[in-house]
Design a protein around this motif. Structure first.
Motif, short mmCIF file in Angstrom:
data_model
loop_
_atom_site.label_atom_id
_atom_site.label_comp_id
_atom_site.label_asym_id
_atom_site.label_seq_id
_atom_site.Cartn_x
_atom_site.Cartn_y
_atom_site.Cartn_z
N SER A 1 8.83 19.40 22.31
CA SER A 1 8.52 20.82 22.36
C SER A 1 7.96 21.33 21.04
N ALA A 2 8.32 20.71 19.95
CA ALA A 2 7.88 21.20 18.65
C ALA A 2 6.88 20.26 17.98
N ALA A 3 6.32 19.35 18.75
CA ALA A 3 5.42 18.36 18.16
C ALA A 3 4.12 19.00 17.74
N GLN A 4 3.72 18.68 16.53
CA GLN A 4 2.44 19.15 16.01
C GLN A 4 1.75 17.97 15.37
N GLY A 5 0.46 17.97 15.43
CA GLY A 5 -0.28 16.88 14.82
C GLY A 5 -0.27 17.00 13.30
N VAL A 6 0.06 15.94 12.62
CA VAL A 6 0.01 15.89 11.17
C VAL A 6 -0.62 14.58 10.75
N GLU A 7 -1.25 14.61 9.62
CA GLU A 7 -1.83 13.39 9.09
C GLU A 7 -0.95 12.90 7.97
N LEU A 8 -0.48 11.67 8.09
CA LEU A 8 0.42 11.09 7.10
C LEU A 8 -0.31 10.05 6.28
N ASP A 9 0.09 9.97 5.04
CA ASP A 9 -0.43 8.91 4.19
C ASP A 9 0.18 7.59 4.64
N GLU A 10 -0.60 6.54 4.60
CA GLU A 10 -0.11 5.23 4.99
C GLU A 10 0.82 4.70 3.91
N LEU A 11 2.02 4.28 4.33
CA LEU A 11 2.95 3.69 3.39
C LEU A 11 2.66 2.21 3.29
N LYS A 12 2.45 1.73 2.10
CA LYS A 12 2.13 0.33 1.91
C LYS A 12 2.94 -0.22 0.75
N ASP A 13 3.41 -1.40 0.93
CA ASP A 13 4.04 -2.14 -0.16
C ASP A 13 3.05 -3.21 -0.57
N ASP A 14 2.29 -2.93 -1.62
CA ASP A 14 1.25 -3.85 -2.05
C ASP A 14 1.79 -5.15 -2.61
N SER A 15 3.09 -5.21 -2.87
CA SER A 15 3.66 -6.44 -3.42
C SER A 15 3.73 -7.55 -2.37
N ILE A 16 3.72 -7.17 -1.07
CA ILE A 16 3.78 -8.16 0.00
C ILE A 16 2.62 -7.90 0.96
N PRO A 17 1.51 -8.60 0.81
CA PRO A 17 0.37 -8.39 1.71
C PRO A 17 0.74 -8.73 3.15
N VAL A 18 0.33 -7.88 4.08
CA VAL A 18 0.70 -8.06 5.48
C VAL A 18 0.00 -9.25 6.11
N SER A 19 -1.29 -9.43 5.82
CA SER A 19 -2.02 -10.50 6.48
C SER A 19 -2.49 -11.55 5.48
N ASP A 20 -1.71 -11.79 4.48
CA ASP A 20 -2.08 -12.77 3.47
C ASP A 20 -1.92 -14.17 4.06
N PRO A 21 -3.00 -14.94 4.12
CA PRO A 21 -2.90 -16.29 4.70
C PRO A 21 -1.94 -17.19 3.92
N LYS A 22 -1.78 -16.93 2.63
CA LYS A 22 -0.83 -17.72 1.85
C LYS A 22 0.60 -17.47 2.33
N LEU A 23 0.90 -16.23 2.71
CA LEU A 23 2.23 -15.89 3.20
C LEU A 23 2.48 -16.49 4.58
N ASP A 24 1.45 -16.54 5.41
CA ASP A 24 1.59 -17.10 6.76
C ASP A 24 2.06 -18.55 6.73
N VAL A 25 1.71 -19.26 5.69
CA VAL A 25 2.08 -20.67 5.57
C VAL A 25 3.59 -20.85 5.46
N ILE A 26 4.27 -19.90 4.84
CA ILE A 26 5.71 -20.07 4.60
C ILE A 26 6.61 -19.35 5.59
N LEU A 27 6.05 -18.55 6.48
CA LEU A 27 6.87 -17.73 7.37
C LEU A 27 7.77 -18.54 8.30
N ASP A 28 7.40 -19.76 8.65
CA ASP A 28 8.19 -20.58 9.56
C ASP A 28 9.09 -21.58 8.85
N ILE A 29 9.19 -21.51 7.54
CA ILE A 29 10.06 -22.42 6.80
C ILE A 29 11.50 -21.97 6.99
#
Length: 149
Positions: A45-73
């Motif tokens: 009932s009170a929903a309004q559209g707002v634009e939010l800044d994207e929260l990012k933790d640059d210390s851990i890249p989301v799609s870093d191929p180097k990180l993908d190598v270790i995810l299943d260890i």
């Protein structure tokens, strides 16, 4: 067939944990479903559209191929109740029924460690004759890195 039974067992275990968590919320004095419905109704009932800044933790890249190598260890996750130091003489005298005093007070949170590194604190829970741990405090990645130095 074995894989299907395993999936059914995992689903049954997940249902038991969900029931335990639901029971916990009921013990806390509120109905989780009712609370969720109220929040959804209010937000609709009170929903309004707002634009939010994207929260990012640059210390851990989301799609870093180097990180993908270790995810299943696999890593070793342990819960530490406490510890003590004793002389080898006393260690050799231990037998069935011996009691060893630990350096932790009853009711104090357990240490949750991954490969020997503290990552969280928690408390023991029992669901359908199986132990689990409810995390009460998770140590931030920055603090974990600081402790390694």
């Amino acid at each position: 067939m074995s894989n299907e039974n395993n999936n059914q067992d995992q689903q049954a275990m997940a249902d038991e944990w969900a029931a335990a968590l639901e029971e916990q919320t009921a013990d806390a004095g509120f109905d989780a479903d009712s609370l969720l419905n109220d929040v959804q109704a209010q937000s609709a009932s009170a929903a309004q559209g707002v634009e939010l800044d994207e929260l990012k933790d640059d210390s851990i890249p989301v799609s870093d191929p180097k990180l993908d190598v270790i995810l299943d260890i696999p890593v070793t996750l342990t819960m530490e109740v406490g510890g003590t130091e004793i002389a080898i003489r006393n260690l050799l005298q231990l037998s069935q029924g011996s009691v060893i005093e630990l350096d932790r007070v009853a009711g104090e949170p357990l240490d949750v460690k991954v490969n020997g590194t503290l990552i969280a604190h928690g408390e023991v829970v029992v669901v359908n004759d199986r132990y689990g741990i409810r995390l009460t405090d998770v140590i931030s990645p920055q603090e974990r890195i600081r402790r390694l130095k």
